[in-house]
Motif scaffolding. Sequence first.
Motif, short mmCIF file in Angstrom:
data_model
loop_
_atom_site.label_atom_id
_atom_site.label_comp_id
_atom_site.label_asym_id
_atom_site.label_seq_id
_atom_site.Cartn_x
_atom_site.Cartn_y
_atom_site.Cartn_z
N SER A 1 0.70 11.01 15.02
CA SER A 1 -0.07 11.24 14.11
C SER A 1 0.06 12.82 13.76
O SER A 1 0.59 13.28 14.62
N GLY A 2 0.45 13.11 12.33
CA GLY A 2 0.18 14.56 11.82
C GLY A 2 1.90 15.30 11.43
O GLY A 2 1.98 15.92 10.70
N MET A 3 3.30 14.02 12.06
CA MET A 3 4.11 14.18 11.71
C MET A 3 4.40 14.24 9.94
O MET A 3 4.48 12.90 9.77
N ALA A 4 5.23 15.09 9.99
CA ALA A 4 5.71 15.00 8.36
C ALA A 4 7.14 14.40 8.39
O ALA A 4 8.24 14.65 8.81
N HIS A 5 6.93 12.75 7.76
CA HIS A 5 8.12 12.33 7.40
C HIS A 5 9.15 11.86 5.97
O HIS A 5 7.75 12.02 5.22
N ASP A 6 10.00 11.39 6.00
CA ASP A 6 10.35 11.10 4.37
C ASP A 6 11.11 9.32 4.90
O ASP A 6 11.80 9.61 6.50
N VAL A 7 11.49 9.02 4.06
CA VAL A 7 12.16 7.40 5.08
C VAL A 7 13.40 7.24 3.22
O VAL A 7 12.81 7.63 2.58
N ARG B 1 13.47 5.73 -1.75
CA ARG B 1 13.11 6.95 -1.10
C ARG B 1 11.36 6.61 -1.25
O ARG B 1 11.30 6.45 -2.60
N ILE B 2 11.13 7.55 0.14
CA ILE B 2 10.05 7.99 0.30
C ILE B 2 9.80 8.75 0.76
O ILE B 2 10.13 9.74 1.90
N ALA B 3 9.01 9.86 -0.52
CA ALA B 3 8.98 11.47 -0.04
C ALA B 3 8.52 12.10 1.49
O ALA B 3 7.23 10.98 1.62
N ARG B 4 8.40 13.56 1.35
CA ARG B 4 7.83 13.73 2.51
C ARG B 4 6.79 13.93 2.82
O ARG B 4 5.69 14.40 2.14
N HIS B 5 6.18 12.93 3.87
CA HIS B 5 4.77 13.07 3.90
C HIS B 5 3.92 13.02 5.22
O HIS B 5 4.83 13.11 5.45
N ARG B 6 2.78 13.11 5.28
CA ARG B 6 2.40 13.23 6.31
C ARG B 6 0.94 11.58 6.71
O ARG B 6 0.59 11.95 5.46
N TYR C 1 -0.80 2.06 11.58
CA TYR C 1 -1.49 3.24 12.19
C TYR C 1 -2.65 2.98 13.04
O TYR C 1 -3.31 2.13 12.56
N VAL C 2 -2.21 3.91 13.68
CA VAL C 2 -2.99 3.86 15.11
C VAL C 2 -3.41 5.43 15.10
O VAL C 2 -2.84 6.04 14.93
N GLU C 3 -5.09 5.10 15.53
CA GLU C 3 -5.83 6.66 15.58
C GLU C 3 -5.45 6.83 16.64
O GLU C 3 -5.45 6.32 17.52
N VAL D 1 0.80 -0.94 0.03
CA VAL D 1 -0.05 -0.40 -0.25
C VAL D 1 1.23 1.17 -0.05
O VAL D 1 1.98 1.16 0.61
N LEU D 2 0.14 2.13 -0.63
CA LEU D 2 1.69 3.32 -0.89
C LEU D 2 1.29 3.86 0.54
O LEU D 2 0.29 4.24 0.86
N ALA D 3 2.14 5.03 0.73
CA ALA D 3 2.41 5.77 1.62
C ALA D 3 0.86 6.57 2.09
O ALA D 3 -0.15 7.18 2.63
N ASN D 4 0.55 7.72 0.70
CA ASN D 4 -0.34 8.47 0.17
C ASN D 4 -2.04 7.70 0.37
O ASN D 4 -3.17 8.31 0.17
N GLN D 5 -2.09 5.83 -0.17
CA GLN D 5 -3.13 6.10 0.01
C GLN D 5 -3.58 5.86 1.05
O GLN D 5 -4.98 5.41 1.24
N VAL D 6 -2.33 5.04 2.37
CA VAL D 6 -3.49 4.99 3.73
C VAL D 6 -4.82 5.73 4.12
O VAL D 6 -5.01 5.30 4.98
N ASP D 7 -3.92 6.76 4.44
CA ASP D 7 -5.46 7.11 5.27
C ASP D 7 -6.61 6.90 4.32
O ASP D 7 -7.67 7.40 5.38
N ALA D 8 -6.75 6.87 3.51
CA ALA D 8 -8.58 6.12 2.83
C ALA D 8 -9.03 5.13 3.14
O ALA D 8 -9.96 4.95 3.44
N LEU D 9 -7.67 4.41 3.81
CA LEU D 9 -8.20 2.82 4.63
C LEU D 9 -8.92 3.28 5.14
O LEU D 9 -9.24 4.24 6.96
#
Length: 264
Positions: A68-74, A28-33, A86-88, A4-12
């Motif tokens: 949650s909400g912290m911008a990060h890259d890998v 590299r995974i670009a910066r995201h949150r 991923y935990v609410e 699952v791509l990083a930008n798809q997780v929030d939709a799950l």
Amino acid sequence: MRNVLANQVDALPGWIVATSNDYPTHHRIARHRHRRSQLLYAAHGIMVVGTETGRWIVPPERAAWIPSGMAHDVHVLAAISTRSVYVEPEVNAALPQDCRVIGVSPLMRQLLLETRDLPLQAESGSRPDLIYSLIVQEIERAPVLPLDIPFPADPRLAKRCRTYLARPSPHVTIDDWCRDLAMSRRTFTRRFRSETGSSFAQWCRQAAIFAALPRLAAGEPITTLALDLGYESASAFTTMFKRLIGMPPSRYLAMSHGPARESA
């Protein structure tokens, strides 16, 4: 779920979501949150998680906790197999509010490996639900590992730290930093420790190890690299490397150039 791509997780859907991914060396995974907090576990391989406030090395069988909400890259330094949970934030208010690398107990390791094929949404009291609940409890009690390079809040000092981290040099002294930043040695020393929690010398030693990781993976000889970074010998460099990373450079090199393998 797998891949699952990083930008798809929030939709799950779900209060707790688990995914698994494999990444090659140098990926590299670009910066995201994410809206949920993330436990990012390295079943094998090595990665660096970066934020505005620092960098964290995640060796094999360790995990990064990203609030949650912290911008990060890998940045993947050696081919890696990951498990993410991923935990609410509402699930447990006692979970950490800062980014950190944590130790993974044998129990948590097995639970994380079990998540790879669990359903997205678990009914209350079901086996998947119990696995997720126990993982959350293990996160809460996990030990924090000193595998970070913190950046100061002061913008000028943070910029100087990032520049040094990009290319550490044993010839740069604390007086050079003080002159560049127009600070007295006493003011600089006090501010650096208060904003990083580390002495200048210790921070520079850890920064050198961080900078060495991709160079080692690229095949640079350990002795050459050790001398270039200011260590008196390859053995001195190896001692510091093992203390920080948890393995000698030779094992790290083997992992960097060996094929990825599944751990579960």
